[in-house]
Design a protein around this motif. Structure first.
Motif, short mmCIF file in Angstrom:
data_model
loop_
_atom_site.label_atom_id
_atom_site.label_comp_id
_atom_site.label_asym_id
_atom_site.label_seq_id
_atom_site.Cartn_x
_atom_site.Cartn_y
_atom_site.Cartn_z
N LEU A 40 0.95 -1.20 -0.14
CA LEU A 40 -0.08 -0.05 -0.05
C LEU A 40 0.82 1.11 -0.08
O LEU A 40 0.62 2.05 -0.84
N ASP A 96 11.43 3.09 5.65
CA ASP A 96 11.00 1.70 5.65
C ASP A 96 12.35 0.87 6.02
O ASP A 96 13.47 1.09 5.73
N LYS A 117 -3.02 -2.75 16.55
CA LYS A 117 -3.76 -1.63 15.80
C LYS A 117 -5.02 -1.06 16.78
O LYS A 117 -4.96 0.51 16.69
N THR A 142 9.04 -6.25 5.55
CA THR A 142 7.95 -7.04 4.71
C THR A 142 8.07 -6.64 3.28
O THR A 142 7.22 -7.29 2.41
N TYR A 185 -1.92 -8.52 15.97
CA TYR A 185 -1.83 -7.39 14.85
C TYR A 185 -3.03 -6.69 15.37
O TYR A 185 -3.03 -5.64 15.44
P1 NAD Z 1 3.47 -4.51 3.57
O1 NAD Z 1 3.86 -5.49 4.66
O2 NAD Z 1 3.33 -4.89 1.95
O3 NAD Z 1 3.76 -3.15 3.98
C1 NAD Z 1 4.24 -2.76 5.20
C2 NAD Z 1 5.52 -2.07 5.26
O4 NAD Z 1 5.97 -1.48 6.38
C3 NAD Z 1 6.73 -2.83 4.56
O5 NAD Z 1 7.38 -2.32 3.70
C4 NAD Z 1 7.74 -3.22 5.78
O6 NAD Z 1 8.98 -3.27 5.34
C5 NAD Z 1 7.50 -1.94 6.52
N1 NAD Z 1 7.74 -2.00 7.93
C6 NAD Z 1 7.48 -2.91 8.84
N2 NAD Z 1 7.96 -2.81 10.05
C7 NAD Z 1 8.62 -1.63 10.00
C8 NAD Z 1 9.32 -0.71 10.72
N3 NAD Z 1 9.41 -1.01 12.28
N4 NAD Z 1 10.15 0.45 10.61
C9 NAD Z 1 9.88 0.56 9.10
N5 NAD Z 1 9.29 0.12 8.31
C10 NAD Z 1 8.67 -1.02 8.72
O7 NAD Z 1 1.80 -4.44 3.97
P2 NAD Z 1 0.65 -3.58 3.12
O8 NAD Z 1 -0.55 -4.58 2.82
O9 NAD Z 1 1.04 -2.61 2.34
O10 NAD Z 1 0.09 -2.81 4.60
C11 NAD Z 1 0.37 -1.47 4.68
C12 NAD Z 1 -0.41 -0.75 6.05
O11 NAD Z 1 -1.68 -1.06 5.91
C13 NAD Z 1 -0.09 -1.61 7.18
O12 NAD Z 1 -0.03 -1.00 8.34
C14 NAD Z 1 -1.25 -2.41 7.45
O13 NAD Z 1 -1.67 -2.97 8.61
C15 NAD Z 1 -2.49 -1.84 6.80
N6 NAD Z 1 -3.38 -2.40 6.32
C16 NAD Z 1 -3.24 -2.98 4.95
C17 NAD Z 1 -4.22 -3.78 4.38
C18 NAD Z 1 -4.28 -4.44 3.25
O14 NAD Z 1 -5.37 -5.12 2.79
N7 NAD Z 1 -3.31 -4.43 2.51
C19 NAD Z 1 -5.60 -3.66 5.20
C20 NAD Z 1 -5.80 -3.30 6.44
C21 NAD Z 1 -4.52 -2.36 6.86
#
Ligand code: NAD
Length: 325
Positions: A20, A39, A157, A43, A153
């Motif tokens: 995202l 970042d 949140k 992940t 998780y």
């Molecule tokens: P993703 O795993 O692709 O992206 C998360 C990013 O955060 C990664 O690039 C990871 O390297 C980085 N990260 C993790 N821990 C970190 C830290 N301590 N310091 C710096 N960077 C860090 O996940 P996503 O699907 O892109 O989700 C992004 C956000 O949106 C998250 O907070 C997730 O909870 C929220 N979200 C996503 C969805 C979805 O459907 N994709 C739904 C609900 C909420």
């Protein structure tokens, strides 16, 4: 009522090299906003933003937001998106997940407060847990098992929402909370364990599509461009939220598997596997608040979004086959 847009010149996106986050960086740059992407690649991957590296308004900084967050210069918007997000990831990294939801939220709120910036927290439909109310309006408090495996998780949140609210009420920080429902699209990791990349990968490889339980559990899937538009509508508004952003079209996991099989032209079988512990049985956002306050609703039909996603995964597979060959 839709609020007037604010001026944002420079934004910080934590987790900007994730699925995202990378789309958010791209959309912000398209709107003329400078972006600092933080970042630690836990992940995510620099590959997700490699196409932005030449952009004069884009900067990628390797940084773990649970340690500290320091960004020199003015900042108008902080989007806190860093966190493992797929069940496979957060079950593998429970402590990291709790730390980024707690310490990461604290540090990024501190940054927004120091800079006088708008702050947007990426929360999730998982705060509703295995919901007893359907569809889920923002007023619903949820049904979460704090000591269940998914608690790391969900509770991270829920804590981050409480911390964001406390900064708003006690320090006057300009905060907004967005509760994102299942989103899909290009740049999801093929191996992140979420249903859509799993089904697409299995179908393209001619392997059986593994459906959990009997496949009757439902999810509502939203194409990434729609989700990002909704998130930015909240970011550019002065709404505190929480606001649900998701697609109210609900479908069963079995139907999703069959649909992906059709779109890929695959003849793979469906194989039923054990349902994960505490897996929500239903999930559908009530999006009335997003429509009323932000004038937002999803516009990409699931068939179109799934087709674009399948095409993206197929192209990636083709690329890697060509590299190997
Ligand atoms: P993703 O795993 O692709 O992206 C998360 C990013 O955060 C990664 O690039 C990871 O390297 C980085 N990260 C993790 N821990 C970190 C830290 N301590 N310091 C710096 N960077 C860090 O996940 P996503 O699907 O892109 O989700 C992004 C956000 O949106 C998250 O907070 C997730 O909870 C929220 N979200 C996503 C969805 C979805 O459907 N994709 C739904 C609900 C909420």
């Amino acid at each position: 009522m839709v609020h007037a847009a604010r001026t944002i010149r420079r934004a910080v996106v934590t987790g900007g090299a994730g699925f995202l986050g990378s789309h958010l960086c791209e959309h912000l740059l398209d709107r003329g906003v400078e972006v600092v992407c933080l970042d630690n690649f836990l992940t995510g991957s620099p590959e997700n933003v490699v196409h932005l590296m030449e952009h004069p308004g884009f900067r990628l900084v390797r940084c773990d937001v649970t340690d500290f967050v320091h960004v020199p210069g003015d900042v108008d918007l902080v989007l806190h998106f860093a966190s493992p997000a797929s069940p496979l990831d957060y079950l593998r990294m429970p402590i990291e997940t709790l730390k980024v939801g707690s310490l990461g939220t604290l540090h990024t709120l501190g940054l927004a407060h120091e800079k006088g910036a708008r702050y947007v927290l990426a929360s999730t439909s998982e705060v509703y847990g295995d919901p007893l109310v359907h569809p889920q309006p923002e007023e619903y408090w949820g049904n979460v098992n704090p000591v269940g495996p998914r608690g790391v998780y969900d509770e991270a949140k829920r804590f981050s929402e409480a911390m964001t609210t406390a900064y708003r009420t006690s320090k006057g920080t300009d905060t907004g909370i967005v509760r994102i429902f299942n989103t899909y699209g290009p740049r999801m990791r093929a191996d992140d364990g979420r249903a859509i990349p799993a089904f697409v990968g299995q179908a393209l490889a001619g392997r059986p599509l593994t459906v959990a339980g009997d496949g009757s559990q439902t999810r509502s899937i939203c194409y990434v461009d729609d989700t990002v538009r909704g998130i930015l509508a909240l970011a550019f508004s002065d709404q505190p939220g929480p606001v649900n952003i998701g697609n109210p079209d609900e479908l069963s996991m079995l139907r999703l598997a069959e649909w992906i099989r059709e779109l890929t032209g695959s003849t793979s079988d469906v194989e039923f596997v054990d349902l994960p512990v505490d897996d929500p049985k239903v999930r559908r956002p009530d999006t009335r608040r997003a429509e009323e306050l932000l004038g937002w609703r999803p516009t990409v039909p699931s068939e179109e979004g799934l087709r674009r996603t399948v095409d993206w995964f197929a192209a990636r597979l083709q690329e890697s086959a060509t590299r190997v060959g």
